[in-house]
Design a protein around this motif. Sequence first.
Motif, PDB file in Angstrom:
ATOM      1  N   GLN A 229       0.878  -1.164   0.000  1.00 39.84           N
ATOM      2  CA  GLN A 229       0.000   0.000   0.000  1.00 39.84           C
ATOM      3  C   GLN A 229       0.926   1.227   0.000  1.00 39.84           C
ATOM      4  N   VAL A 233       0.413   3.219   8.532  1.00 43.24           N
ATOM      5  CA  VAL A 233       0.262   4.218   9.586  1.00 43.24           C
ATOM      6  C   VAL A 233       0.327   3.527  10.946  1.00 43.24           C
TER       7      VAL A 233
ATOM      8  N   GLU B  32      16.646  -4.330 -10.567  1.00 40.71           N
ATOM      9  CA  GLU B  32      15.736  -4.935  -9.588  1.00 40.71           C
ATOM     10  C   GLU B  32      16.469  -6.034  -8.834  1.00 40.71           C
ATOM     11  N   GLN B  33      16.404  -5.971  -7.497  1.00 40.18           N
ATOM     12  CA  GLN B  33      17.041  -7.030  -6.706  1.00 40.18           C
ATOM     13  C   GLN B  33      16.020  -7.989  -6.131  1.00 40.18           C
ATOM     14  N   GLU B  49       7.738  -8.413  -7.628  1.00 43.62           N
ATOM     15  CA  GLU B  49       6.847  -7.281  -7.785  1.00 43.62           C
ATOM     16  C   GLU B  49       7.649  -6.036  -8.105  1.00 43.62           C
ATOM     17  N   GLU B  51       7.412  -1.620  -9.537  1.00 38.98           N
ATOM     18  CA  GLU B  51       6.650  -0.396  -9.289  1.00 38.98           C
ATOM     19  C   GLU B  51       5.795   0.072 -10.472  1.00 38.98           C
ATOM     20  N   SER B  52       6.003  -0.494 -11.672  1.00 40.24           N
ATOM     21  CA  SER B  52       5.190  -0.029 -12.807  1.00 40.24           C
ATOM     22  C   SER B  52       5.080  -1.121 -13.875  1.00 40.24           C
ATOM     23  N   HIS B  54       5.514  -0.729 -16.965  1.00 41.56           N
ATOM     24  CA  HIS B  54       6.642  -0.511 -17.862  1.00 41.56           C
ATOM     25  C   HIS B  54       7.858  -1.342 -17.432  1.00 41.56           C
ATOM     26  N   ARG B  55       8.116  -1.378 -16.128  1.00 42.11           N
ATOM     27  CA  ARG B  55       9.280  -2.136 -15.622  1.00 42.11           C
ATOM     28  C   ARG B  55       9.103  -3.635 -15.829  1.00 42.11           C
ATOM     29  N   VAL B  78       2.545  -5.739 -10.273  1.00 44.44           N
ATOM     30  CA  VAL B  78       2.796  -4.322 -10.012  1.00 44.44           C
ATOM     31  C   VAL B  78       2.222  -4.002  -8.627  1.00 44.44           C
ATOM     32  N   ILE B  79       3.044  -3.408  -7.762  1.00 48.69           N
ATOM     33  CA  ILE B  79       2.645  -3.194  -6.365  1.00 48.69           C
ATOM     34  C   ILE B  79       1.567  -2.117  -6.264  1.00 48.69           C
ATOM     35  N   ARG B  80       0.518  -2.425  -5.537  1.00 50.12           N
ATOM     36  CA  ARG B  80      -0.561  -1.449  -5.349  1.00 50.12           C
ATOM     37  C   ARG B  80      -0.052  -0.259  -4.540  1.00 50.12           C
ATOM     38  N   ALA B  81      -0.637   0.918  -4.796  1.00 54.12           N
ATOM     39  CA  ALA B  81      -0.181   2.137  -4.107  1.00 54.12           C
ATOM     40  C   ALA B  81      -1.360   2.933  -3.567  1.00 54.12           C
ATOM     41  N   GLN B  82      -2.368   2.222  -3.073  1.00 53.80           N
ATOM     42  CA  GLN B  82      -3.543   2.906  -2.516  1.00 53.80           C
ATOM     43  C   GLN B  82      -3.286   3.295  -1.062  1.00 53.80           C
ATOM     44  N   ALA B  83      -4.080   4.248  -0.540  1.00 53.79           N
ATOM     45  CA  ALA B  83      -3.957   4.641   0.863  1.00 53.79           C
ATOM     46  C   ALA B  83      -4.364   3.466   1.755  1.00 53.79           C
ATOM     47  N   PRO B  84      -3.769   3.350   2.954  1.00 54.06           N
ATOM     48  CA  PRO B  84      -4.122   2.220   3.826  1.00 54.06           C
ATOM     49  C   PRO B  84      -5.541   2.342   4.351  1.00 54.06           C
ATOM     50  N   ILE B  87      -4.960   1.093  10.464  1.00 52.34           N
ATOM     51  CA  ILE B  87      -3.740   1.579  11.106  1.00 52.34           C
ATOM     52  C   ILE B  87      -3.297   0.545  12.135  1.00 52.34           C
TER      53      ILE B  87
END
Lengths: 258, 91
Positions: A229, A233, B32-33, B49, B51-52, B54-55, B78-84, B87
Amino acid sequence: MVIRIAAVGDVHLDEDVVGRFRPALEELPECADVLLLAGDLTRHGTEAEARCVAEEFGGLAVPVVTVLGNHDHQCDQVPQVVKVLQDAGITVLEGNGVVLDCAGGRLGIAGVKGFGGGFAGRCASDFGEPEMKAFVRTTTDSADRLGAALRSLDCDMLVALTHYSPVPDTLAGEPLEIYPFLGSYQLGQAIDSAPTALALHGHAHAGTERGTTPGGVRVRNVAHPVIKQAYSVFHVGDQLDTDQVSPIGQSGIQRSWS
Amino acid sequence: MTHHRDIGADPPDEYVEAEIHRLLAEDPAVAEQGITVVRRERALVLYGEVESPHRREEILRRVSERFPDVPITSDIGVIRAQAPTEIEQLP
Ligand SMILES: [Fe+2]
Ligand SMILES: [Fe+2]
């Protein structure tokens, strides 16, 4: 009182990634007091890639504090990379610390990149060829600077920020054979030399999230491929009473999700 | 009777694996390692995994370019990049 810490590492930015994190980052002021970056901000450590990092992580409504990772050293442009990040308002730590005034108290963050070497009983020794001694001394120096920085901060809550791991717990999932390239026990020893409340690191892309130092400090691997993600947090409770800092010694997999 | 490998024959798979692994880390177009090379019956499979998208494409392109005779498939995400959405409380 609680301090809210957002953290991610290993975002490995280049032009092709710019914009992917931004929507989630815009939500930060509602959920965190600070954003910590655990190194490997770029793919090769070029000035151009650092500008991508500045674009993605600069100008946020919360302070951003980072350490560099091994990828950020690849092209030997560390001074240029650091300057681009600092110009974007990002605090770059290497053997030093910073204290931030948060609503829940003064948050002290000490950071180093760290280095490999391995973990107690299975680690490299300061012995033999000059190359081997240089390898181990790089780790030892880095850990010494982390320990000194942690002990120097006057704050209500102390966080250690590294790229390499201070414990083997959070490496689970990586091949055992490469543990000595992923972290070193000396970093854990440095973290345990101060009343540290939380230690954050990255680097181990195939590792796991949770661990504990031998002294009982909670460790979190926040590498992006691990947390999957934009950032994690953590709400860290009031640590004014140092007796409360390290009570979790039994298990590295204690879960307290809300 | 023992069989000997012909001189000049294909290198053993393990060396190919090692070379691919090094290529993934050291080729500036990849760097990439965290990519694993797994030997399956019919092909080498790349896992990990990035980041894009393209990679992901670039990795397969560079590896097939360098080892045109090795059958390679990829299962890279491709790794997701959404808000968590949750918490973690650390009292
Ligand atoms: Fe990384
Ligand atoms: Fe790294």
